[in-house]
Design a protein around this motif. Structure first.
Motif, PDB file in Angstrom:
ATOM      1  N   TRP A 300       0.843  -1.193   0.000  1.00 18.61           N
ATOM      2  CA  TRP A 300       0.000   0.000   0.000  1.00 18.61           C
ATOM      3  C   TRP A 300       0.882   1.249   0.000  1.00 18.61           C
ATOM      4  N   HIS A 301       0.570   2.155  -0.915  1.00 20.10           N
ATOM      5  CA  HIS A 301       1.419   3.328  -1.128  1.00 20.10           C
ATOM      6  C   HIS A 301       0.678   4.612  -0.784  1.00 20.10           C
ATOM      7  N   VAL A 302       1.390   5.524  -0.132  1.00 22.58           N
ATOM      8  CA  VAL A 302       0.878   6.867   0.147  1.00 22.58           C
ATOM      9  C   VAL A 302       1.817   7.853  -0.544  1.00 22.58           C
ATOM     10  N   GLY A 303       1.325   8.538  -1.573  1.00 22.13           N
ATOM     11  CA  GLY A 303       2.154   9.465  -2.331  1.00 22.13           C
ATOM     12  C   GLY A 303       2.401  10.774  -1.590  1.00 22.13           C
ATOM     13  N   ILE A 304       3.570  11.351  -1.813  1.00 18.99           N
ATOM     14  CA  ILE A 304       3.935  12.653  -1.255  1.00 18.99           C
ATOM     15  C   ILE A 304       4.394  13.534  -2.411  1.00 18.99           C
ATOM     16  N   ASN A 332      13.311  13.631   9.595  1.00 19.05           N
ATOM     17  CA  ASN A 332      11.984  13.435  10.179  1.00 19.05           C
ATOM     18  C   ASN A 332      11.425  12.046   9.880  1.00 19.05           C
ATOM     19  N   ASP A 333      12.328  11.121   9.534  1.00 22.46           N
ATOM     20  CA  ASP A 333      11.947   9.720   9.305  1.00 22.46           C
ATOM     21  C   ASP A 333      10.871   9.595   8.228  1.00 22.46           C
ATOM     22  N   LEU A 334      11.068  10.314   7.127  1.00 16.50           N
ATOM     23  CA  LEU A 334      10.152  10.270   5.990  1.00 16.50           C
ATOM     24  C   LEU A 334      10.903   9.782   4.755  1.00 16.50           C
ATOM     25  N   PRO A 335      10.189   9.242   3.753  1.00 15.13           N
ATOM     26  CA  PRO A 335      10.867   8.895   2.499  1.00 15.13           C
ATOM     27  C   PRO A 335      11.564  10.131   1.943  1.00 15.13           C
ATOM     28  N   LEU A 363       1.770  11.065   9.235  1.00 15.74           N
ATOM     29  CA  LEU A 363       2.718  11.380   8.164  1.00 15.74           C
ATOM     30  C   LEU A 363       2.635  12.866   7.797  1.00 15.74           C
ATOM     31  N   ALA A 364       1.405  13.395   7.746  1.00 18.57           N
ATOM     32  CA  ALA A 364       1.223  14.805   7.382  1.00 18.57           C
ATOM     33  C   ALA A 364       1.860  15.720   8.422  1.00 18.57           C
ATOM     34  N   ARG A 365       1.736  15.363   9.699  1.00 20.81           N
ATOM     35  CA  ARG A 365       2.339  16.202  10.741  1.00 20.81           C
ATOM     36  C   ARG A 365       3.856  16.193  10.644  1.00 20.81           C
ATOM     37  N   ARG A 366       4.425  15.004  10.396  1.00 19.85           N
ATOM     38  CA  ARG A 366       5.887  14.935  10.251  1.00 19.85           C
ATOM     39  C   ARG A 366       6.347  15.710   9.018  1.00 19.85           C
ATOM     40  N   LEU A 367       5.560  15.585   7.933  1.00 21.08           N
ATOM     41  CA  LEU A 367       5.923  16.311   6.715  1.00 21.08           C
ATOM     42  C   LEU A 367       5.828  17.816   6.956  1.00 21.08           C
ATOM     43  N   GLY A 368       4.809  18.250   7.674  1.00 23.26           N
ATOM     44  CA  GLY A 368       4.670  19.668   7.976  1.00 23.26           C
ATOM     45  C   GLY A 368       5.844  20.188   8.786  1.00 23.26           C
TER      46      GLY A 368
END
Length: 525
Positions: A300-304, A332-335, A363-368
């Motif tokens: 399962w993939h979540v695009g950024i 931030n431990d994100l792709p 994921l959105a909070r870490r990306l923010g």
């Protein structure tokens, strides 16, 4: 240079008692001093070493010797120390002439002359040894600035560092350029046009700076710097050649690295395009290339998607922006392997099971947090992010990336730089709100409704238009909301129709007018 000979203790333990400003004088030869008459016959650049029985600094003959040495262009006077003090008038005379007066304890003049003579003849050979050592070390090209500077230090035997145009140390020995020297160095470094080597003589040291450019005649962003004691021309030239070799090796390495990076980035973009376009029937070759890149197509993939406005960052290269983005994403431990896509840069998060809405929110909070960190580190550069929903299989990568791009556009319109939106939160109200806050729409609506605002600065006409269209073009409902008589509404509408280049009976014109009035009202609020 006289200072270099003294620093190497070639004449023994010494004290410069006067004339320090002349320590940078070049020494070309050396003799044992015998008399004042001999001084008047020495060539310029010759350094006399006087035993105490040949010249005593407390006698008037020392003043005569200083005058003769100054007239003949000698680099200084080295005299064996006596028990008597140096007369004040003699010290002032040496200072006025810039003629170093050096006192040496127990001077062995003949031994010192031999040592200095070997040194004067040796710089050429020493320089050749430095260059040969550097070439040997560059057979294996260093893969970092620190690796290169290690080679420079080993070959030249002096501290070395890499600095930028502000004199800030990027790599190497931080003590190479001390705070007291930095301001003077920055003044000497060229700020525009072709860069050239710079030599800076400081208090007791010499800085040799060589630009790191891919070709001669280009401006420099980075400089290789070596620090050594006050040195003569031979030593300066030798270390300068070592730095030139180092700069050549470094720029060759970064150019190769840049080309490799661009080649890999294009390759990754092509492979991702194939995965997205042919997701329902991926060719074996595409699967193999994706596997070689470390991509997982199943799950399962979540695009950024990241929307970056590079035009507002003058002088900032896109490659440095993307490297900075990848760094904060990794922190931030994100792709963090970003791939260029239409309208921005993309990556995705993969997991075995379908992600819950709460996981996407995390994921959105870490990306923010990552994008706000990037925004603070890069003032003036606008960046916004979007996350798609969770989608299964290879075709899910393209589907989620498409959603992520839409969400990033909403984030950009609603929140500006550092904002993040998820596709699942994109309600109609949020879409309209985001669009109404976008700069292009605000500019267009400001122009469209300008006639109304010019004749009615109070805004009654714009408010009437908005409420009228909000209530399905009902004059009665509009009058009730605005608490005015229905005839007043009709009069205002008549003025509006006469001022706007729109036909409110046409659906498209009505939609444009409605959105424009909403946008202007939101801006005024």
């Amino acid at each position: 240079m006289l200072a270099e000979l003294l620093a190497l203790r070639l004449v023994g333990e010494y004290e410069v008692v006067a004339g320090r400003h002349g320590l940078a004088h070049e020494v070309t030869s050396v003799v044992v001093g015998t008399s004042l008459r001999q001084l008047d016959e020495l060539p310029a650049g010759c350094l006399p070493l006087f035993p105490r029985e040949r010249l005593a600094v407390e006698e008037v003959s020392a003043d005569v010797a200083l005058r003769v040495a100054h007239r003949r262009g000698l680099p200084g006077l080295v005299v064996e120390r006596t028990t008597n003090a140096l007369p004040e008038i003699t010290g002032r005379l040496a200072d006025r002439f810039g003629m170093p007066l050096v006192l040496v304890d127990r001077l062995d003049a003949h031994t010192a002359v031999a040592a200095v003579d070997r040194h004067l003849r040796g710089p050429r050979l020493a320089g050749l040894r430095m260059v040969d050592s550097m070439l040997t070390r560059l057979r294996q090209v260093p893969d970092s600035a620190d690796g290169l500077l290690s080679a420079v230090r080993a070959a030249a035997g002096v501290p070395a560092a890499m600095v930028d145009g502000r004199g800030v140390t990027i790599a190497g020995d931080a003590a190479t350029v001390d705070p007291a020297t930095r301001s003077e160095l920055v003044k000497r470094l060229p700020t525009g046009g072709p860069a050239a080597p710079v030599t800076l003589f400081g208090d007791g040291h010499t800085l040799i700076c060589h630009p790191a450019t891919v070709a001669d005649g280009l401006p420099a962003n980075l400089w290789l710097v070596a620090r050594l004691p006050l040195a003569g021309r031979g030593m300066v030239e030798s270390v300068g050649r070592v730095l030139a070799l180092g700069a050549w090796a470094y720029t060759a390495w970064i150019a190769t690295k840049s080309l490799d990076g661009e080649r890999e980035a294009r390759y990754r973009a092509v492979v991702l395009a194939d995965v997205v376009e042919y997701a329902d029937g991926i060719a074996p070759g595409t699967s193999e290339r994706a596997t070689a890149l470390g991509w997982r197509l199943s799950g399962w993939h979540v695009g950024i998607h990241l929307n970056i406005d590079q035009a507002v960052g003058p002088g900032v290269r896109p490659t440095s922006l993307i490297a900075g983005l990848e760094r904060v994403l990794r922190d931030n431990d994100l792709p963090h392997d970003l791939i260029q896509r239409p309208g921005g840069w993309a990556t995705w998060h993969t997991r075995d099971a379908e992600p819950e809405p709460e996981e996407i929110d995390r994921l959105a909070r870490r990306l923010g947090h990552a994008l706000r960190t990037f925004r603070d580190d890069h003032p003036g550069v606008l960046v916004a992010g979007g996350l798609g929903g969770g989608h299964d299989g290879a075709e899910g990568i393209g589907a989620s990336l498409h959603e992520a791009r839409q969400a990033s556009l909403l984030a950009r319109a609603r929140g500006g730089s550092g904002a993040v939106e998820t596709f699942g939160s994109m309600s109609v109200d949020r879409l309209l709100s985001g669009w109404q806050r976008s700069e292009p729409l605000l500019r267009a609506t400001s122009s469209l409704l300008a006639p109304l605002r010019e004749v009615d600065p109070g805004g009654d006409l714009v408010r009437t238009l908005m409420v009228y269209l909000d209530h399905e073009s009902s004059a009665t409902a509009t009058a009730n909301v605005l608490n005015v008589h229905r005839n007043t509404v009709l009069q205002r509408l008549e003025r509006i129709r006469g001022l706007l280049p729109l036909d409110l009976s046409q659906p498209n014109d009505r939609l444009v007018a409605h959105l424009a009035a909403r946008a202007v009202a939101d801006e005024d609020a």
